[in-house]
Structures are given as C-alpha cells and as structure tokens.
Scaffold this active site. Structure first.
Site, PDB file in Angstrom:
ATOM      1  N   ARG A 134     126.637 -46.882 -80.494  1.00  0.00           N
ATOM      2  CA  ARG A 134     125.883 -48.103 -80.786  1.00  0.00           C
ATOM      3  C   ARG A 134     124.380 -47.824 -80.832  1.00  0.00           C
ATOM      4  O   ARG A 134     123.652 -48.434 -81.608  1.00  0.00           O
ATOM      5  CB  ARG A 134     126.171 -49.165 -79.718  1.00  0.00           C
ATOM      6  CG  ARG A 134     127.574 -49.724 -79.752  1.00  0.00           C
ATOM      7  CD  ARG A 134     127.729 -50.890 -78.802  1.00  0.00           C
ATOM      8  NE  ARG A 134     129.123 -51.316 -78.718  1.00  0.00           N
ATOM      9  CZ  ARG A 134     129.945 -50.962 -77.740  1.00  0.00           C
ATOM     10  NH1 ARG A 134     129.515 -50.198 -76.746  1.00  0.00           N
ATOM     11  NH2 ARG A 134     131.199 -51.363 -77.738  1.00  0.00           N
ATOM     12  N   CYS A 179     146.159 -48.777 -64.809  1.00  0.00           N
ATOM     13  CA  CYS A 179     146.620 -49.788 -63.855  1.00  0.00           C
ATOM     14  C   CYS A 179     147.858 -50.526 -64.336  1.00  0.00           C
ATOM     15  O   CYS A 179     148.541 -51.181 -63.555  1.00  0.00           O
ATOM     16  CB  CYS A 179     145.502 -50.783 -63.564  1.00  0.00           C
ATOM     17  SG  CYS A 179     144.070 -50.056 -62.728  1.00  0.00           S
TER      18      CYS A 179
END
Length: 451
Positions: free
Chosen positions: A23, A44
């Site tokens: 970016r 997770c």
C-alpha cells in the site's frame, strides 16, 4: 532502484506486513518465503474444522499465494525454507524444497515472521501412528486424513489450555470418548481457579474426563498405532492422542544471526517492531509483545496481536513511523455451553510481580432482572491496585451470551488505565434483553467501593 522487502513466514504477521508495504510502496519488490504450502489462514479455526463446525479447508484461508501475486504483486514462494540470516551481507539463505537446492537472497529490509511451534517433549512413543499436534494447517490435514482411514474411539488430549479444550470439544462432537490430562492442578493455568473450575465443569457435564496433576512420561503402542498415555500416576487407554501443551517462538534463525531475544526466547522488538540489528524487524508469535500493564516485554502469542504487529512493521519497513501500543492480555474461549475470558493480570500474576492488589468477585445476570434468561449467569472477578485502585485485570465466565461484551469493555478500560471506580461512569448500552441499568462490571465496581 526499487527497494527489496523480504519476509520470512507467510501467515498473519508476514502477510499483514506484506500488504501494508505494498500500500505504501507501489514499486518495491515484496518477497515472502514460506516453508509450507499454504499461507494466510486462520490457525484458531483448526479445532472447528476438525470438529466439523467449519465444513471445508478453503473457508479458513483468507488469500492464496496466487491472489497475492495477481492482485497485489506480492511474490510468495511456497516450500521455501529460510535456513540462515546473514546481517553482515544483508542476505538470507533459502532451501527450495522442490528444487532441492539452496540459494542466497539479498534484502534491503527484512521481517522475521516465523511464528511459533507446538511444544512436544521427548516422550517415548511421541511419533507413534495416531499421535498428533494441532498447530498448523498441515497438522489438521494429517489428522483428518488419518481419521478418514482409521476408526479410533478413545482420544486423549494432553494439555488443558485454549487449543486443548477446543480440541477436546471437537473430538467429543465426532463421537470420541475424550480424556483431558494436565500437569497443573487446574485447567488453563492463565486463569484463576474460580474461573477455570467453570470450564472444567462444562467438560465433565458433557462426558469429558479431566485428570489434573498428571505428569506424562511416555506413550505406548506399536507399528499399528498408539494404545495408551502413561503418566507417573497411571495409564490412560487411547487410540488417538493430541499433544497440546503450549507453543514456543520459532526464534532460532534470529538467535544464530546475533539478534537479541527476550522473554521465553521470543525475538526482542521495540515499539516500532525493530530488532537489535538494523533493517531487521520481527512480528507475531516469534516476537515479544509489550504488556501495557506490566510495562515490560512479554510473550502472549495471539492471532490478533500478530496481525497488528505485522501491519505496524510493514508501515515502518516502507518508511513510515508507526508504534505498537501493546497488549493487555485479552483472550476468550468457548468450552461447550460455557465461555471464559480474561484480560490483564490475575491473582497469581499480581503475586508474582509483587503488586499490592485487591479482588472483587460477583455473580450477575447479563440482562435485566425481570427479562427471561435461561443461560448461565456471569461470574466476574476483578483485580485492582490496593493503593491507587487502578484496574489490573479481570476474568469472566458465563454461558454463550454476555461474556464477550464485558471482556471487551474491561480490555478497553485496562488499555486506558482506568480505576475500578471509573467503570461506573461508562455510558454503556442498555435495553432489558441485553443489560441491566447497571452493567455487571459496574455492579462489581460498586461492590469494590463498599469494600
């Protein structure tokens, strides 16, 4: 010449950094080296994939290497393992698994995002068929592939931490008879006893056996597979074993390069995520995490932190100036029909740090007293400084509703160094289905004021 950014590790921290670099620098070359065959996935979520809550692997993958290349011009090299960092030459050595050779790659700026790895003690029998860890996508794939051709019925989970308990629930949902073993006198030692016991009760009510104070000494079996887990106290039959006793930072590359390490051998970083060697950054589970309450480097590996640190490291690598604000140690876990969460310090933490503290412990409904509520009421425990009354931490247990809201409020209060009395001034949402006119945290504050 365009700047060359090199990143070791293609998961949360590494890919967050790569995206931020792109970016800020449209022309720079961004190279990511990942030793496995998948990147940017939700670790997770692995227990939920194993348990069938998540139906397929691709739902856990945020973006593929091809997407990063085609959409962002970020070049991800899969099956490329970095084996050495040479700061004097500003280059790394990379083993290309498919080509079976080693190449040197120069860098202008380097990020170490090697993550953490599952701890597996040198137990005899740890490599028997049917013995697994559940840390990476590869681990989950191996487990599910093995289950597709085997029919075990008795599972033992060694370790009663977050992943261990989520895995126990996942295996229970698949029809296994599940036993959880832990060396400690309670489950999830980062929690205080009152809260840990609520998690244990949820397990036992659902038929999961829990055995504490059990020191594993080995595993028994033969070429067909594991048959038992042996502890100093006895033997537990098993035809499937999951080792889940914690993780350690993967920091060997950094250490060999002369980079300073911190708590638990994590790579020591400053607030800009810089290491002790110029132009080398570190982020995520391999790095230290500044603890705002302890006012010191700590090691609390979580995906949320890895993403934040990766983003900040990427900004700074590309010439910006961002600072990591630190963590307060917030975590939450579902155990069947119960939820437990924590933020900040617990009693044992306060005692270990020599902090004079006081505790308030209450039970409260998360909704108005007249509104129907069939779920578990909340158990809230707060620690605060005995002298200045500053909040030090708290732990909450309850059903599937109400815990997450309060732990996030508490985490925000801890982040901004509020006192326990200042909780009463917070303008929190109220409607009978969601809260009382005084939120349970504010009720705890009132009890603390009464002394």
């Amino acid at each position: 010449m365009p700047k060359r950014y090199v990143i070791i590790g293609g998961d949360a921290a590494g890919m967050s950094a790569a995206s931020q670099i792109r970016r800020m620098d449209k022309e720079g070359e961004v190279l990511v080296f990942e030793k496995e065959g998948v990147i940017s996935y939700a670790q997770c979520g692995l227990p939920y994939w194993v348990g069938g809550v998540v139906s397929e692997k691709k739902k856990l993958i945020a973006r593929t290497a091809e997407e990063f290349l085609n959409r962002y011009n970020i070049d991800v090299k899969l099956y490329h393992e970095v084996v050495k960092i040479d700061p004097s030459k500003k280059e790394i050595k990379v083993f290309r698994r498919e080509e079976k050779d080693e190449i040197a790659v120069p860098y202008d700026v380097l990020l170490i995002g090697t993550g953490s790895t599952a701890i597996v003690p040198p137990w005899e029998g740890r490599n028997l068929p049917g013995v697994f860890t559940l840390k990476t996508m590869g681990d989950a794939e191996k487990l599910l592939d093995w289950l597709s051709s085997h029919t075990p019925t008795k599972a033992v989970v060694i370790g009663g931490g977050y992943i261990g308990l989520e895995t126990a629930e996942a295996l229970h949902s698949r029809g296994f008879k599940v036993t959880v073993l832990d060396l400690a006198p309670q489950l999830i030692p980062t929690f205080d006893k009152e809260i840990a016991e609520i998690a244990q009760d949820a397990l036992t009510r659902h038929g999961v056996e829990v055995h504490l104070n059990e020191e594993v000494v080995g595993l028994e079996g033969d070429e067909k597979g594991v048959k038992a887990v042996v502890t100093k106290n006895g033997k537990f039959e098993a035809d499937l074993v999951i080792i889940s006793i914690g993780v350690r930072p993967v920091s060997e590359l950094a250490k060999e390069a002369g980079i300073e390490l911190g708590p638990k051998n994590a790579i020591l970083v400053n607030e800009r995520l810089e290491t002790s060697i110029p132009d080398i950054y570190a982020a995520g589970d391999c790095a230290t995490h500044f603890n705002r309450i302890k006012n010191a480097p700590d090691y609390i590996p979580l995906g949320t932190t890895a993403n934040k640190q990766g983003r900040i490291a990427g900004i700074n690598m590309a010439g910006g100036d961002a600072k990591f604000a630190g963590v307060v140690g917030t975590a939450i876990v579902k155990v069947f029909d119960r939820t437990i969460a924590r933020s900040g310090l617990g009693e044992r933490d306060c005692e270990a740090l020599g902090i004079p503290y006081q505790v308030v412990l209450i039970k409260a409904r998360p909704v108005s007293h007249y509104y129907p509520w069939e779920d578990e009421i909340l158990t809230i425990k707060l620690c605060y400084h005995k002298d200045n009354r500053k909040l030090l931490g708290g732990q909450i247990a309850g059903g599937l509703g109400g815990v997450d809201k309060r732990i996030d409020v508490l985490a925000t209060a801890l982040f901004h160094e509020m006192t326990i009395d200042e909780l009463q001034a917070l303008d929190l949402a109220y409607a009978p289905p969601y809260n009382s006119v005084w939120d349970p945290l504010q009720q705890a504050s009132t009890v603390a004021q009464r002394g």
